[in-house]
Motif scaffolding. Structure first.
Motif, PDB file in Angstrom:
ATOM      1  N   SER A 268       0.854  -1.165   0.000  1.00 18.95           N
ATOM      2  CA  SER A 268       0.000   0.000   0.000  1.00 18.95           C
ATOM      3  C   SER A 268       0.901   1.229   0.000  1.00 18.95           C
ATOM      4  CB  SER A 268      -0.900  -0.028   1.238  1.00 18.95           C
ATOM      5  OG  SER A 268      -0.122  -0.116   2.406  1.00 18.95           O
ATOM      6  N   PRO A 269       0.360   2.434  -0.220  1.00 18.24           N
ATOM      7  CA  PRO A 269       1.191   3.623  -0.339  1.00 18.24           C
ATOM      8  C   PRO A 269       2.143   3.858   0.840  1.00 18.24           C
ATOM      9  CG  PRO A 269      -1.022   4.093  -1.074  1.00 18.24           C
ATOM     10  CD  PRO A 269      -1.051   2.715  -0.495  1.00 18.24           C
ATOM     11  N   ASP A 270       1.798   3.413   2.017  1.00 18.96           N
ATOM     12  CA  ASP A 270       2.671   3.640   3.160  1.00 18.96           C
ATOM     13  C   ASP A 270       3.670   2.509   3.366  1.00 18.96           C
ATOM     14  OD1 ASP A 270       0.998   1.671   3.970  1.00 18.96           O
ATOM     15  OD2 ASP A 270       0.311   2.655   5.806  1.00 18.96           O
ATOM     16  N   GLY A 271       3.802   1.623   2.355  1.00 16.38           N
ATOM     17  CA  GLY A 271       4.779   0.567   2.436  1.00 16.38           C
ATOM     18  C   GLY A 271       4.318  -0.656   3.195  1.00 16.38           C
ATOM     19  N   VAL A 272       3.028  -0.757   3.483  1.00 16.68           N
ATOM     20  CA  VAL A 272       2.504  -1.874   4.255  1.00 16.68           C
ATOM     21  C   VAL A 272       1.474  -2.632   3.421  1.00 16.68           C
ATOM     22  CG1 VAL A 272       1.166  -2.555   6.283  1.00 16.68           C
ATOM     23  CG2 VAL A 272       2.889  -0.745   6.469  1.00 16.68           C
ATOM     24  N   LEU A 273       1.633  -3.941   3.371  1.00 14.85           N
ATOM     25  CA  LEU A 273       0.664  -4.790   2.684  1.00 14.85           C
ATOM     26  C   LEU A 273      -0.339  -5.285   3.708  1.00 14.85           C
ATOM     27  CD1 LEU A 273      -0.173  -6.256   0.080  1.00 14.85           C
ATOM     28  CD2 LEU A 273       1.276  -8.141   0.779  1.00 14.85           C
ATOM     29  N   THR A 274      -1.556  -4.802   3.618  1.00 14.89           N
ATOM     30  CA  THR A 274      -2.572  -5.193   4.584  1.00 14.89           C
ATOM     31  C   THR A 274      -3.198  -6.512   4.170  1.00 14.89           C
ATOM     32  OG1 THR A 274      -4.374  -4.070   3.448  1.00 14.89           O
ATOM     33  CG2 THR A 274      -3.077  -2.768   5.005  1.00 14.89           C
ATOM     34  N   MET A 275      -3.797  -7.200   5.131  1.00 15.10           N
ATOM     35  CA  MET A 275      -4.485  -8.441   4.821  1.00 15.10           C
ATOM     36  C   MET A 275      -5.695  -8.204   3.927  1.00 15.10           C
ATOM     37  SD  MET A 275      -2.820 -10.940   5.843  1.00 15.10           S
ATOM     38  CE  MET A 275      -4.059 -12.188   5.535  1.00 15.10           C
ATOM     39  N   GLU A 276      -6.256  -7.007   3.968  1.00 20.62           N
ATOM     40  CA  GLU A 276      -7.361  -6.663   3.067  1.00 20.62           C
ATOM     41  C   GLU A 276      -6.880  -6.705   1.619  1.00 20.62           C
ATOM     42  OE1 GLU A 276     -11.354  -5.566   2.302  1.00 20.62           O
ATOM     43  OE2 GLU A 276     -10.424  -5.983   4.247  1.00 20.62           O
ATOM     44  N   ILE A 277      -5.658  -6.195   1.384  1.00 20.08           N
ATOM     45  CA  ILE A 277      -5.096  -6.213   0.034  1.00 20.08           C
ATOM     46  C   ILE A 277      -4.797  -7.646  -0.392  1.00 20.08           C
ATOM     47  CG2 ILE A 277      -3.110  -5.526  -1.364  1.00 20.08           C
ATOM     48  CD1 ILE A 277      -2.966  -2.971   0.300  1.00 20.08           C
ATOM     49  N   VAL A 278      -4.253  -8.440   0.516  1.00 17.81           N
ATOM     50  CA  VAL A 278      -3.961  -9.840   0.219  1.00 17.81           C
ATOM     51  C   VAL A 278      -5.243 -10.588  -0.136  1.00 17.81           C
ATOM     52  CG1 VAL A 278      -3.165 -12.029   1.188  1.00 17.81           C
ATOM     53  CG2 VAL A 278      -1.885  -9.932   1.637  1.00 17.81           C
ATOM     54  N   ALA A 279      -6.263 -10.431   0.716  1.00 14.11           N
ATOM     55  CA  ALA A 279      -7.511 -11.169   0.539  1.00 14.11           C
ATOM     56  C   ALA A 279      -8.227 -10.785  -0.751  1.00 14.11           C
ATOM     57  CB  ALA A 279      -8.428 -10.949   1.739  1.00 14.11           C
ATOM     58  N   ARG A 280      -8.329  -9.497  -1.013  1.00 20.43           N
ATOM     59  CA  ARG A 280      -9.107  -9.031  -2.166  1.00 20.43           C
ATOM     60  C   ARG A 280      -8.260  -8.932  -3.430  1.00 20.43           C
ATOM     61  NH1 ARG A 280     -12.945  -4.085  -0.610  1.00 20.43           N
ATOM     62  NH2 ARG A 280     -13.798  -4.741  -2.619  1.00 20.43           N
ATOM     63  N   GLY A 281      -7.080  -8.337  -3.323  1.00 20.22           N
ATOM     64  CA  GLY A 281      -6.275  -8.101  -4.507  1.00 20.22           C
ATOM     65  C   GLY A 281      -5.527  -9.322  -5.009  1.00 20.22           C
ATOM     66  N   LEU A 282      -4.961 -10.120  -4.105  1.00 23.42           N
ATOM     67  CA  LEU A 282      -4.133 -11.244  -4.508  1.00 23.42           C
ATOM     68  C   LEU A 282      -4.898 -12.559  -4.580  1.00 23.42           C
ATOM     69  CD1 LEU A 282      -0.851 -10.484  -2.505  1.00 23.42           C
ATOM     70  CD2 LEU A 282      -1.476  -9.799  -4.831  1.00 23.42           C
ATOM     71  N   LYS A 283      -5.858 -12.758  -3.693  1.00 25.47           N
ATOM     72  CA  LYS A 283      -6.559 -14.028  -3.637  1.00 25.47           C
ATOM     73  C   LYS A 283      -7.979 -13.958  -4.172  1.00 25.47           C
ATOM     74  CE  LYS A 283      -3.732 -15.825   0.118  1.00 25.47           C
ATOM     75  NZ  LYS A 283      -3.162 -16.954  -0.672  1.00 25.47           N
ATOM     76  N   GLY A 284      -8.480 -12.750  -4.488  1.00 21.34           N
ATOM     77  CA  GLY A 284      -9.753 -12.609  -5.179  1.00 21.34           C
ATOM     78  C   GLY A 284     -10.985 -12.718  -4.322  1.00 21.34           C
ATOM     79  N   PHE A 285     -10.860 -12.666  -2.989  1.00 21.39           N
ATOM     80  CA  PHE A 285     -12.035 -12.753  -2.126  1.00 21.39           C
ATOM     81  C   PHE A 285     -12.769 -11.417  -2.093  1.00 21.39           C
ATOM     82  CE2 PHE A 285      -9.939 -16.550  -0.929  1.00 21.39           C
ATOM     83  CZ  PHE A 285     -10.867 -17.361  -0.293  1.00 21.39           C
ATOM     84  N   PRO A 286     -14.093 -11.440  -1.974  1.00 24.92           N
ATOM     85  CA  PRO A 286     -14.857 -10.185  -1.952  1.00 24.92           C
ATOM     86  C   PRO A 286     -14.510  -9.285  -0.771  1.00 24.92           C
ATOM     87  CG  PRO A 286     -16.307 -12.053  -2.390  1.00 24.92           C
ATOM     88  CD  PRO A 286     -14.985 -12.620  -1.988  1.00 24.92           C
ATOM     89  N   CYS A 287     -14.104  -9.891   0.357  1.00 26.39           N
ATOM     90  CA  CYS A 287     -13.780  -9.091   1.539  1.00 26.39           C
ATOM     91  C   CYS A 287     -12.848  -9.888   2.442  1.00 26.39           C
ATOM     92  CB  CYS A 287     -15.045  -8.694   2.301  1.00 26.39           C
ATOM     93  SG  CYS A 287     -15.941 -10.094   3.011  1.00 26.39           S
ATOM     94  N   TYR A 288     -12.210  -9.181   3.353  1.00 22.39           N
ATOM     95  CA  TYR A 288     -11.269  -9.825   4.266  1.00 22.39           C
ATOM     96  C   TYR A 288     -11.957 -10.821   5.184  1.00 22.39           C
ATOM     97  CZ  TYR A 288      -8.277 -10.532   8.281  1.00 22.39           C
ATOM     98  OH  TYR A 288      -7.575 -11.108   9.297  1.00 22.39           O
ATOM     99  N   ASP A 289     -13.138 -10.489   5.686  1.00 22.90           N
ATOM    100  CA  ASP A 289     -13.820 -11.364   6.637  1.00 22.90           C
ATOM    101  C   ASP A 289     -14.111 -12.729   6.022  1.00 22.90           C
ATOM    102  OD1 ASP A 289     -13.760  -9.472   8.624  1.00 22.90           O
ATOM    103  OD2 ASP A 289     -15.755  -8.683   8.178  1.00 22.90           O
ATOM    104  N   LEU A 290     -14.502 -12.745   4.737  1.00 20.47           N
ATOM    105  CA  LEU A 290     -14.767 -14.017   4.075  1.00 20.47           C
ATOM    106  C   LEU A 290     -13.482 -14.819   3.921  1.00 20.47           C
ATOM    107  CD1 LEU A 290     -16.903 -15.793   2.762  1.00 20.47           C
ATOM    108  CD2 LEU A 290     -16.461 -14.610   0.598  1.00 20.47           C
ATOM    109  N   TYR A 291     -12.397 -14.136   3.593  1.00 20.09           N
ATOM    110  CA  TYR A 291     -11.109 -14.824   3.488  1.00 20.09           C
ATOM    111  C   TYR A 291     -10.691 -15.392   4.840  1.00 20.09           C
ATOM    112  CZ  TYR A 291      -6.115 -15.613   3.219  1.00 20.09           C
ATOM    113  OH  TYR A 291      -4.876 -16.187   3.313  1.00 20.09           O
ATOM    114  N   LEU A 292     -10.945 -14.654   5.907  1.00 18.76           N
ATOM    115  CA  LEU A 292     -10.586 -15.114   7.247  1.00 18.76           C
ATOM    116  C   LEU A 292     -11.340 -16.389   7.598  1.00 18.76           C
ATOM    117  CD1 LEU A 292      -8.941 -14.560   9.792  1.00 18.76           C
ATOM    118  CD2 LEU A 292     -10.827 -13.133  10.624  1.00 18.76           C
ATOM    119  N   GLU A 293     -12.622 -16.441   7.266  1.00 20.82           N
ATOM    120  CA  GLU A 293     -13.403 -17.645   7.517  1.00 20.82           C
ATOM    121  C   GLU A 293     -12.848 -18.826   6.718  1.00 20.82           C
ATOM    122  OE1 GLU A 293     -15.872 -18.264   9.663  1.00 20.82           O
ATOM    123  OE2 GLU A 293     -15.489 -16.247  10.459  1.00 20.82           O
ATOM    124  N   TYR A 294     -12.499 -18.569   5.469  1.00 21.89           N
ATOM    125  CA  TYR A 294     -11.891 -19.605   4.628  1.00 21.89           C
ATOM    126  C   TYR A 294     -10.567 -20.081   5.220  1.00 21.89           C
ATOM    127  CZ  TYR A 294      -8.656 -21.032   0.908  1.00 21.89           C
ATOM    128  OH  TYR A 294      -7.680 -21.660   0.166  1.00 21.89           O
TER     129      TYR A 294
END
Length: 250
Positions: free
Chosen positions: A12-38
């Motif tokens: 992300s712009p501040d040099g931090v990769l958030t789990m939201e970016i991982v879940a949605r951008g890299l793994k294609g999940f609609p939201c972080y919470d759904l990825y967490l359940e998975y």
């Protein structure tokens, strides 16, 4: 507390990769919470089959994924009959996939009648190729679909070109990329198969073996084999569970 960890790429712009970016951008999940359940369910499944993840099982699995871990590539061509409207990247109506399926079945019929795959990929394949302006160089990031003439690609690049993600595979219970990379007979057409963008007909031209053999005595390679083995077992288990489920809409 923010859900984040640091990495050297995909930040992300501040040099931090958030789990939201991982879940949605890299793994294609609609939201972080759904990825967490998975993620939690998959970890639970991994503990459930722990005794089955033996050296013998990993050796057998490593023989199957040798090409992936050994830098192998597959040269494939794919005809996509898409359900996507590329003018605004929305679905082409409520029946978009039904109409894409009908078009793909028409293409399959032409192939059975003897029409050359090379001719039909030019006439019917609907992969999106973003325009490249002469004043700009193509970015090194992603390969171009080239109407479905992919050329030799690694498994991860192939899935990217097909539009697949970890979430897509979970929902469908299979991966077209895996099918082409590992299992589809060379020279034979497979499909039509429903995928994330529409219906696909694929043909493997050649497979190119990687130069590095898998060595299970190396912790990093062993972890890769184990991770892939568990992922495939989980995909099979979840797909069977969904198939046995009864869904009622009230």
């Amino acid at each position: 507390m923010a859900k984040e960890f640091r990495t050297d790429e995909g930040q992300s712009p501040d040099g931090v990769l958030t789990m939201e970016i991982v879940a949605r951008g890299l793994k294609g999940f609609p939201c972080y919470d759904l990825y967490l359940e998975y993620y939690r369910l998959r970890k639970s499944f991994e503990r459930m089959i722990e005794k089955e993840v033996t050296d013998e099982a990993l050796v057998g699995h490593s023989n199957r994924i040798q090409e992936f871990l050994g830098d192998g590539k597959v040269d494939a061509e794919v005809i996509l009959c898409t359900a996507v409207d590329y003018t605004d990247f929305s679905w082409r109506g409520a029946d978009a996939f039904d109409r894409a399926r009908i078009r793909s079945e028409e293409v399959a019929a032409k192939l059975k009648e003897g029409a050359p795959f090379e001719e039909l990929i030019d006439r019917f394949s609907e992969f999106f190729d973003a325009p490249v302006f002469p004043s700009r160089q193509q970015t090194a990031g992603g390969p171009r679909p080239n109407r479905g003439r992919f050329g030799p690609q690694s498994k991860s690049r192939l899935k990217q070109l097909l539009g697949e993600s970890e979430f897509d595979e979970l929902v469908r219970g299979y991966s077209i990329g895996d099918l082409l990379f590992y299992d589809a007979p060379v020279g034979e057409v497979v499909g039509p198969i429903r995928g994330p963008l529409g219906y696909y007909l694929g043909r493997v031209i050649a497979r190119h073996a990687g130069g590095r053999p898998v060595d299970l005595t190396q912790p990093n390679q062993r972890d890769h084999v184990r991770e892939d083995y568990v992922a495939r077992r989980f995909l099979e288990w979840s797909s069977n569970a969904v198939a046995k489920s009864r869904v009622e809409i009230r």
